[in-house]
Design a protein around this motif. Structure first.
Motif, PDB file in Angstrom:
ATOM      1  N   HIS A   1       1.125  -0.945  -1.598  1.00  0.00           N
ATOM      2  CA  HIS A   1       2.392  -0.576  -2.232  1.00  0.00           C
ATOM      3  C   HIS A   1       3.575  -0.503  -1.269  1.00  0.00           C
ATOM      4  N   GLY A   2       3.327  -0.664   0.017  1.00  0.00           N
ATOM      5  CA  GLY A   2       4.393  -0.511   0.999  1.00  0.00           C
ATOM      6  C   GLY A   2       4.727  -1.817   1.715  1.00  0.00           C
ATOM      7  N   ASP A   3       5.345  -1.678   2.896  1.00  0.00           N
ATOM      8  CA  ASP A   3       5.723  -2.847   3.689  1.00  0.00           C
ATOM      9  C   ASP A   3       5.351  -2.596   5.146  1.00  0.00           C
ATOM     10  N   PRO A   4       4.131  -2.970   5.532  1.00  0.00           N
ATOM     11  CA  PRO A   4       3.693  -2.732   6.913  1.00  0.00           C
ATOM     12  C   PRO A   4       4.500  -3.514   7.935  1.00  0.00           C
ATOM     13  N   PHE A   5       5.163  -4.602   7.506  1.00  0.00           N
ATOM     14  CA  PHE A   5       5.904  -5.429   8.458  1.00  0.00           C
ATOM     15  C   PHE A   5       7.090  -4.682   9.058  1.00  0.00           C
ATOM     16  N   VAL A   6       7.615  -3.676   8.375  1.00  0.00           N
ATOM     17  CA  VAL A   6       8.681  -2.854   8.939  1.00  0.00           C
ATOM     18  C   VAL A   6       8.157  -2.121  10.170  1.00  0.00           C
TER      19      VAL A   6
ATOM     20  N   LYS B   1      -2.145  -7.307  -8.319  1.00  0.00           N
ATOM     21  CA  LYS B   1      -2.494  -6.040  -7.685  1.00  0.00           C
ATOM     22  C   LYS B   1      -3.009  -6.336  -6.288  1.00  0.00           C
ATOM     23  N   LEU B   2      -2.426  -5.684  -5.282  1.00  0.00           N
ATOM     24  CA  LEU B   2      -2.856  -5.888  -3.904  1.00  0.00           C
ATOM     25  C   LEU B   2      -3.959  -4.905  -3.530  1.00  0.00           C
ATOM     26  N   LEU B   3      -4.775  -5.310  -2.572  1.00  0.00           N
ATOM     27  CA  LEU B   3      -5.876  -4.470  -2.113  1.00  0.00           C
ATOM     28  C   LEU B   3      -5.366  -3.202  -1.449  1.00  0.00           C
TER      29      LEU B   3
END
Length: 400
Positions: free
Chosen positions: A22-27, A380-382
């Protein structure tokens, strides 16, 4: 040069599964590459570790197997779970010289020549899976297409009777996608039980397949123990299916988000090899790979002690702006594309060639038949720090 330091720093928590669903790890990864490429990640429910986020640091550490060991495990796990049972026993969790010995048993099966020899049968398997999905009309691209291609292929290579392919498909679906930990554990135990029976049969009546190779193998003058055979069979099944399944589905999700790239590929199928490489870089499905330091070393002034865990964040390395032009763009013509999605050094993915051919055949089958793929719901992402990509990808497939 890396980006100018970003300020203020975002909260860093790379072990929150929700970050990947649900987030953005690339940040976080972008900030770490620019500011703290060797970052001490404090313990949570998982032990503390050094996070490597830059391409060159990850590549160098991958190559230095004498400093960074795989035998203590390659994935973060709570201390309370104890040592990984495959440590020192399976291909993925061994160091030299045993790693080379185990790999030498099966290397030939995954060589270019062997994979090419299987390509006709792989194409037939892929065609049958696409036929069935087209008959359904609406389907889950992950479960009904992407999961089945690599599973059926590795089952064939391992000597699993075709009548059992669906049984193993059901078990692997439960083991790697189900939300209930008890369901996952039960399914995984059933997979191990299946290979316990199969390896015993192959040890007595070997055939021309991977399980027979392992069941009759001799290393250092001794036969592999049944437990070692079973663990390596499990390793091959997981390694031969999970990441390819997610890469195939993640690649389709990328094409759906960048339809101009799919149109370009349809207009010029000769771009399939470079498109597959870009899918692998873009999806980077193995989110993290861990090593344990077995001697003191230093990276960018940070002292890493014996026993410290060092974690490679592969999606970050494959978006490193000092290595890849416009790394946040999905570009099927990207060259060069020296991504690390399949590892590097001694532990370069055994099934890398197989994965490339499976992706090429799947996308080629869809393109060659002018199959129109449209979203038919919300993906839906893991919810996982181990692998990243779609858990479900509802689509509508229409024959051209």
């Amino acid at each position: 040069m890396h980006n100018e330091p970003a300020d203020p720093a975002p909260p860093i928590n790379l072990v929150d599964p929700g970050l990947y669903s649900h987030g953005d790890p690339f940040v976080q990864w972008s900030w770490l590459r620019a500011n703290e490429p060797v970052y001490w990640h404090a313990p949570t429910e998982l032990p503390g570790f050094w996070a490597l986020t830059r391409y060159e640091d990850v590549r160098t550490a991958y190559r230095d197997a004498e400093t960074f060991s795989s035998a203590q495990g390659i994935l973060l796990r709570p201390d309370g779970h104890g040592a990984d049972p495959g440590g020192g026993r399976t291909l993925a969790l061994t160091d030299a010289p045993r790693h080379r010995q185990l790999r030498g048993l099966v290397d030939e099966w995954f060589a270019v020549r062997s994979v090419r020899a299987l390509e006709h049968e792989m194409a037939e398997i892929t065609r049958g899976i696409v036929d069935k999905a087209l008959d359904q009309g609406s389907c889950d691209f992950v479960a009904d297409v992407a999961a089945r291609v690599p599973l059926y292929v590795i089952c064939k290579m391992m000597g699993v009777p075709e009548s059992d392919w669906e049984y193993l498909y059901d078990l692997t679906s439960q083991a790697f996608a189900a939300g209930d930990p008890l369901t996952r554990r039960f399914a995984h135990l059933n997979i191990l039980g299946y290979f316990e029976t199969l390896q015993a049969e192959k040890a007595v009546r070997p055939a021309d397949d991977l399980v027979s190779v392992l069941a009759t193998a001799v290393v250092d003058g001794e036969r592999l123990s049944p437990d070692d055979v079973i663990l390596n069979c499990d390793n091959l099944l997981v390694g031969g299916t999970e990441n390819t399944r997610i890469a195939a589905a993640g690649g389709m999700l990328a094409f759906l988000g960048h339809p101009e790239q799919w149109r370009q590929l349809a207009a010029d199928p000769a771009l399939l090899p470079s498109a597959v490489e870009e899918v692998l870089r873009w999806t980077s499905t193995a989110t993290h790979i861990m090593r344990t330091a077995v001697r003191t070393t230093e990276i960018h002034g940070k002292k890493i002690e014996v026993g410290d865990r060092v974690v490679f964040w592969l999606p970050s390395a494959n978006r490193d702006e000092t290595v890849f032009d416009a790394p946040d763009s999905f570009t099927i013509t990207r060259k060069p594309n020296r991504h690390l999605a399949l590892g590097f050094g001694e532990h370069f993915c055994l099934g890398g060639m197989l994965a490339r051919v499976e992706l090429r055949l799947l996308y080629g089958e869809l393109l060659g038949r002018s199959v129109r793929v449209e979203l038919d719901g919300t993906p839906k992402l893991l919810d996982s720090i181990v692998v990243n990509g779609p858990e479900r990808l509802p689509v509508k497939l229409t024959a051209g």
